[in-house]
Enzyme design. Sequence first.
Site, PDB file in Angstrom:
ATOM      1  N   THR B  13      43.293  40.513  31.724  1.00  0.00           N
ATOM      2  CA  THR B  13      43.211  39.098  31.327  1.00  0.00           C
ATOM      3  C   THR B  13      42.328  38.274  32.252  1.00  0.00           C
ATOM      4  O   THR B  13      42.078  37.108  31.984  1.00  0.00           O
ATOM      5  CB  THR B  13      44.617  38.455  31.326  1.00  0.00           C
ATOM      6  OG1 THR B  13      45.175  38.618  32.641  1.00  0.00           O
ATOM      7  CG2 THR B  13      45.518  39.119  30.308  1.00  0.00           C
ATOM      8  N   ALA B  15      38.873  37.171  34.691  1.00  0.00           N
ATOM      9  CA  ALA B  15      37.467  36.877  34.371  1.00  0.00           C
ATOM     10  C   ALA B  15      36.679  38.178  34.255  1.00  0.00           C
ATOM     11  O   ALA B  15      35.885  38.362  33.328  1.00  0.00           O
ATOM     12  CB  ALA B  15      36.856  35.977  35.451  1.00  0.00           C
ATOM     13  N   ARG B  41      53.695  39.147  33.490  1.00  0.00           N
ATOM     14  CA  ARG B  41      53.480  37.831  32.909  1.00  0.00           C
ATOM     15  C   ARG B  41      52.523  37.854  31.710  1.00  0.00           C
ATOM     16  O   ARG B  41      52.676  37.106  30.751  1.00  0.00           O
ATOM     17  CB  ARG B  41      52.926  36.891  33.999  1.00  0.00           C
ATOM     18  CG  ARG B  41      52.984  35.426  33.717  1.00  0.00           C
ATOM     19  CD  ARG B  41      52.804  34.629  35.028  1.00  0.00           C
ATOM     20  NE  ARG B  41      51.964  35.357  35.995  1.00  0.00           N
ATOM     21  CZ  ARG B  41      50.622  35.299  36.052  1.00  0.00           C
ATOM     22  NH1 ARG B  41      49.973  34.512  35.230  1.00  0.00           N
ATOM     23  NH2 ARG B  41      49.953  36.002  36.945  1.00  0.00           N
ATOM     24  N   SER B  42      51.515  38.747  31.773  1.00  0.00           N
ATOM     25  CA  SER B  42      50.524  38.800  30.696  1.00  0.00           C
ATOM     26  C   SER B  42      50.862  39.835  29.629  1.00  0.00           C
ATOM     27  O   SER B  42      50.214  39.874  28.570  1.00  0.00           O
ATOM     28  CB  SER B  42      49.141  39.129  31.273  1.00  0.00           C
ATOM     29  OG  SER B  42      48.712  38.086  32.111  1.00  0.00           O
ATOM     30  N   ARG B 101      36.369  49.770  49.586  1.00  0.00           N
ATOM     31  CA  ARG B 101      34.903  49.847  49.693  1.00  0.00           C
ATOM     32  C   ARG B 101      34.389  50.486  50.976  1.00  0.00           C
ATOM     33  O   ARG B 101      33.418  51.232  50.949  1.00  0.00           O
ATOM     34  CB  ARG B 101      34.285  48.446  49.559  1.00  0.00           C
ATOM     35  CG  ARG B 101      34.231  47.965  48.138  1.00  0.00           C
ATOM     36  CD  ARG B 101      33.512  46.601  48.068  1.00  0.00           C
ATOM     37  NE  ARG B 101      33.821  45.953  46.805  1.00  0.00           N
ATOM     38  CZ  ARG B 101      33.881  44.635  46.634  1.00  0.00           C
ATOM     39  NH1 ARG B 101      33.678  43.828  47.663  1.00  0.00           N
ATOM     40  NH2 ARG B 101      34.147  44.129  45.457  1.00  0.00           N
ATOM     41  N   CYS B 130      29.802  41.680  44.277  1.00  0.00           N
ATOM     42  CA  CYS B 130      28.802  41.176  43.324  1.00  0.00           C
ATOM     43  C   CYS B 130      27.477  40.810  43.969  1.00  0.00           C
ATOM     44  O   CYS B 130      26.402  41.188  43.491  1.00  0.00           O
ATOM     45  CB  CYS B 130      29.360  39.971  42.574  1.00  0.00           C
ATOM     46  SG  CYS B 130      30.206  38.781  43.638  1.00  0.00           S
ATOM     47  N   SER B 160      32.591  31.604  38.980  1.00  0.00           N
ATOM     48  CA  SER B 160      33.362  32.648  38.286  1.00  0.00           C
ATOM     49  C   SER B 160      33.639  33.843  39.187  1.00  0.00           C
ATOM     50  O   SER B 160      34.565  34.613  38.930  1.00  0.00           O
ATOM     51  CB  SER B 160      32.656  33.097  37.004  1.00  0.00           C
ATOM     52  OG  SER B 160      31.401  33.664  37.305  1.00  0.00           O
ATOM     53  N   HIS B 253      24.829  34.593  39.948  1.00  0.00           N
ATOM     54  CA  HIS B 253      24.562  34.412  41.379  1.00  0.00           C
ATOM     55  C   HIS B 253      23.052  34.412  41.615  1.00  0.00           C
ATOM     56  O   HIS B 253      22.345  35.276  41.083  1.00  0.00           O
ATOM     57  CB  HIS B 253      25.134  35.585  42.192  1.00  0.00           C
ATOM     58  CG  HIS B 253      26.616  35.566  42.380  1.00  0.00           C
ATOM     59  ND1 HIS B 253      27.430  34.542  41.962  1.00  0.00           N
ATOM     60  CD2 HIS B 253      27.446  36.470  42.963  1.00  0.00           C
ATOM     61  CE1 HIS B 253      28.693  34.815  42.284  1.00  0.00           C
ATOM     62  NE2 HIS B 253      28.725  35.979  42.887  1.00  0.00           N
TER      63      HIS B 253
END
Lengths: 352, 352
Positions: B13, B15, B41-42, B101, B130, B160, B253
């Site tokens: 759910t 982004a 919750r979702s 990572r 990103c 975002s 970006h």
Amino acid sequence: MEKGYRIAVVGATGAVGTKMIEMLEETTLPIESIKLLASKRSAGKTRIFNGVTLTIEELVPDSFNDVDIALFSAGGGISKIYAPEAVKRGAVVVDNTSYFRMDKEVPLVVPEVNPAALKRHKGIIANPNCSTIQMMVALEPIRKEAGLNRIIVSTYQAVSGAGAKAVEELKREAKEFLAGKSKDELDPQILPAGSDKKHYSIAFNALPQIDVFAEDDYTYEEWKMINETHKIMEDDAIKVAATCVRIPVVSGHSESVYIETKKEMSPQAVKDLLAKSPGVTLEDDPSQQIYPQALNSVDKKDTFVGRIRRDLDVKTGLHMWVVSDNLLKGAAWNSVQIAETLHEMDLVRVPK
Amino acid sequence: MEKGYRIAVVGATGAVGTKMIEMLEETTLPIESIKLLASKRSAGKTRIFNGVTLTIEELVPDSFNDVDIALFSAGGGISKIYAPEAVKRGAVVVDNTSYFRMDKEVPLVVPEVNPAALKRHKGIIANPNCSTIQMMVALEPIRKEAGLNRIIVSTYQAVSGAGAKAVEELKREAKEFLAGKSKDELDPQILPAGSDKKHYSIAFNALPQIDVFAEDDYTYEEWKMINETHKIMEDDAIKVAATCVRIPVVSGHSESVYIETKKEMSPQAVKDLLAKSPGVTLEDDPSQQIYPQALNSVDKKDTFVGRIRRDLDVKTGLHMWVVSDNLLKGAAWNSVQIAETLHEMDLVRVPK
């Protein structure tokens, strides 16, 4: 007792002209009278100065017959024609446009940095580009202490630097975008450069073009930062590279600045130095999330510096974040400050 | 004929999760089934995948019993706990969080740059940050051709990247600011970093903080760009410096990137090289005001590069402007592309 000066503001209705009037309300300069000048179209409009209503007059050569100091901010074309007319009539001109900046006969002045250059004025003094001024205020104390080999700057420039109409464009686009219009329906008319062929939306965007493109694929704005730095610091050997970017901020230019000094300086030493430097407010405490922000700089006269830290690889390398109100220190305040400095140095006269 | 994969999306759910579902609709990866997982919750909410309504299930360890590839983007805490559970049950994990990572056992992969690193995977593959990914896509072709000594990057990052709630915060603040509220009335709750103590307005502002502060007064975001570049390019000798800044852009970006190569390359040679490089779209024609823009990058998978020009002082120095949709190449698309590459290399299995 000293007599006050007769001041003229040319371009009194613009984004910068409006701020010049505000700065003149706050100045220590003794003022006898204020004359507001603008194009025929704006003549007859009024502005308040210290509670008094002033009527804007049409700019003509004889406007300067009874003026001691004229502050210009009405575009390079107006300065080109009317600044010499003002000087001819005995007024000292502080010009906020780029027209005279690189003229060898014209001092380019940031009062905290190179006030001595004022001594050489022949009637016209140029106010540097907004993005250059704040960088000079932040870097000059470091240059004096440790020397400066190199500057690499990326700017985050506010829309008011492109004028009041550009701010209206940003606000209109933002409203329409938030109301659901797509990016292709925003109909930009001014940015990135009013005089250029294509226009792009600035709302919720970042435009890597300020002013038009020039030699070597750098924009004029980028060349201004390079050339004006050399002129103000009186050192062409400083390597300067600039990438100038417009972002959707109303006022307050931010800059990511990397420098290499000649002598190594610790970040703490730089902070201690800047904390006591003229025109600088140090805002630098990562533990408390204290750093300069464009929104916080609005209507302040200082240049705010923070995020000062050492480069991880180059011993003499330092990074910092430099923010200032582009309409004040970047334009109106620096111009009024030049006038104050001329007064203090007893230089408010056109030399023969 | 090859059998399709059973795919799970963890954080469906969010982004990025939302964009992962879109990217899976467009992938060449053979898919047998899609399972959408999120918090309790979702659970019960629905999403459309290729015209079919899918119900979101609550994430539990046994969710992965019948999964071949699990794409995670639900925060580092969730990855820490559930990625090993998924691997234990035979699923290969592509994790979009920062949690694994820098783990030596975990490949950190940009498919255009270091696909061979996938061969060493032990069940988990990390998707880089990103802002690092798009820089790697732009710079790897240059590194291969001319070597790379140094990178200095200043970012212009979209909201975002901080999640869907941060985008709501930007839009709410922008609306209120345009309606006349002052900057002190905007009541920010999330940015610059949800987990940090203080929150600042992002609308019509620029915040030089992304993620929290870490060693040497660099933020974690800045450290990610430095450390991940070294890991992905497998070269710790590259000097990397980053200043990461959030600006009021929804998605896309932008980065002002300065590099020094080992061998001199002309801007034209760089343009020719990038024009044919995978994942890159060259947008570079100053005479026509063509350069990458955040607004234009939205919903595109490529990384856009322009404003390529030589440094005026350093022979091996080059400047450029790099833009990409942070939710696609910066997150969802790179993750799905890793899954595609695992498939092409026949690596969709957890090694014993």
